[in-house]
Design an enzyme around this catalytic site. Structure first.
Site, short mmCIF file in Angstrom:
data_model
loop_
_atom_site.label_atom_id
_atom_site.label_comp_id
_atom_site.label_asym_id
_atom_site.label_seq_id
_atom_site.Cartn_x
_atom_site.Cartn_y
_atom_site.Cartn_z
N ASP A 136 0.84 -1.19 0.00
CA ASP A 136 0.00 0.00 0.00
C ASP A 136 0.88 1.24 0.00
O ASP A 136 1.92 1.28 0.65
CB ASP A 136 -0.94 0.01 1.22
CG ASP A 136 -0.19 0.19 2.53
OD1 ASP A 136 -0.32 1.25 3.16
OD2 ASP A 136 0.53 -0.75 2.94
N SER A 137 0.46 2.26 -0.76
CA SER A 137 1.13 3.55 -0.80
C SER A 137 2.60 3.40 -1.19
O SER A 137 2.91 2.89 -2.25
CB SER A 137 0.95 4.26 0.54
OG SER A 137 1.32 5.62 0.46
N CYS A 138 3.54 3.80 -0.32
CA CYS A 138 4.95 3.63 -0.67
C CYS A 138 5.32 2.15 -0.72
O CYS A 138 6.27 1.76 -1.41
CB CYS A 138 5.86 4.39 0.29
SG CYS A 138 5.94 3.74 1.97
N HIS A 176 -7.10 7.52 1.03
CA HIS A 176 -5.86 6.77 0.89
C HIS A 176 -5.83 5.54 1.80
O HIS A 176 -6.17 5.61 2.97
CB HIS A 176 -4.71 7.71 1.25
CG HIS A 176 -3.36 7.23 0.85
ND1 HIS A 176 -3.01 6.97 -0.45
CD2 HIS A 176 -2.24 6.98 1.60
CE1 HIS A 176 -1.75 6.60 -0.49
NE2 HIS A 176 -1.26 6.58 0.73
#
Length: 280
Positions: A132-134, A251
């Site tokens: 997820d995300s980075c 997010h």
């Protein structure tokens, strides 16, 4: 159910609103529920948590890479998220740890992901990578290396543009992620490194060798265009790629699995997709 009621029941939205206000923020891991029946075992080297669901297929495994902007997050904060994914896929997940900024900067995290992926590939014949995300950026960076060859990628709210150029930043629906925030996180991670390395700039990379990829993103998040651009770029390269946009979500909304209908549904769908990739 009206929009006000939906917003009030969205624990992930309340989390990011609290982060934006500053002060005390409830533990990130508490967004989701405990995944019932998943056994968590600490692994020292490479560091992380082995998450074993009941009746798992031991021929396959998933490498889980947590988000947190490279400055926060761990296997502990994401144990519930990846535990729910393990249950949905009926496949073990190794939720790895990696060093955080400022003590660790690029390419340290990329190298740690490679070590964890090789370790897991020695223990399962079919390995997918989720992040997820980075963590999704790290998953992409790993998949683009010649020795990687994961069976599939599951990317949640992927951070693919460290320059934060997407128009979705301008829509005002995201309470926390601004261009300044995201660019600051990127600069701290890169620490002067070349910005357009394929491991940090997947939108500049040749993606033709990516495996089947599932991308999930919130419809209200500032990084929406990061996901759309990645899917467009991958599709043009001939990758088997699917984009799911969750209306009204922010997010990494999947962190609320077990408490949010949108998150629970997204993880269930991702688990079924991963199982179709890993256990044909």
């Amino acid at each position: 159910m009206g929009m006000d009621t939906v917003a009030a029941s969205d624990v992930n939205r309340r989390h990011w609103e609290a982060v934006a206000r500053g002060g005390d923020v409830p533990p990130w891991q508490d967004l989701g529920t405990e995944p019932e029946g998943v056994v968590a075992t600490r692994v020292d080297e490479p560091p992380g948590l082995w998450l074993q669901p009941p009746d798992a297929d031991t021929r396959a495994a998933i490498l889980g890479i947590h988000g947190g902007g490279f400055v926060s997050g761990s296997s502990a904060t994401h144990a519930r998220l990846f535990g729910h994914l393990a249950l949905a896929a009926r496949t073990p997940v190794f939720a790895m740890d990696y060093g955080l900024v400022p003590a660790h900067v690029f390419p340290s995290q990329v190298e740690q992901v490679a070590i964890a992926h090789r370790w897991l590939s020695e223990r399962a014949s079919r390995v997918a990578v989720a992040g997820d995300s980075c963590g999704a950026l790290l998953a992409l960076g790993r998949a683009l290396q010649p020795d990687a060859a994961p069976r599939g990628l599951f990317l949640m709210s992927p951070w693919t543009d460290l320059a934060a150029g997407g128009a979705s930043y301008d829509r005002g629906a995201d309470p926390f992620f601004t261009r300044d925030v995201v660019r600051g996180l990127a600069e701290a991670y890169l620490a002067g490194a070349y910005r357009h390395d394929v491991r940090t700039a997947p939108l500049d990379a040749d993606l033709r060798d990516l495996p089947p990829t599932l991308v999930q993103v919130g419809g209200d998040e500032a990084l929406l265009d990061d996901a759309v651009a990645l899917v467009r770029h991958a599709g043009a390269a001939g990758v088997d790629v699917r984009l799911d946009i969750a209306a009204g979500q922010l997010h990494t909304f999947q962190m609320a699995a077990g408490r949010s209908d949108a998150a629970t549904r997204a993880i269930a769908e991702a688990g079924a997709w991963l199982r179709s990739i890993l256990v044909p």
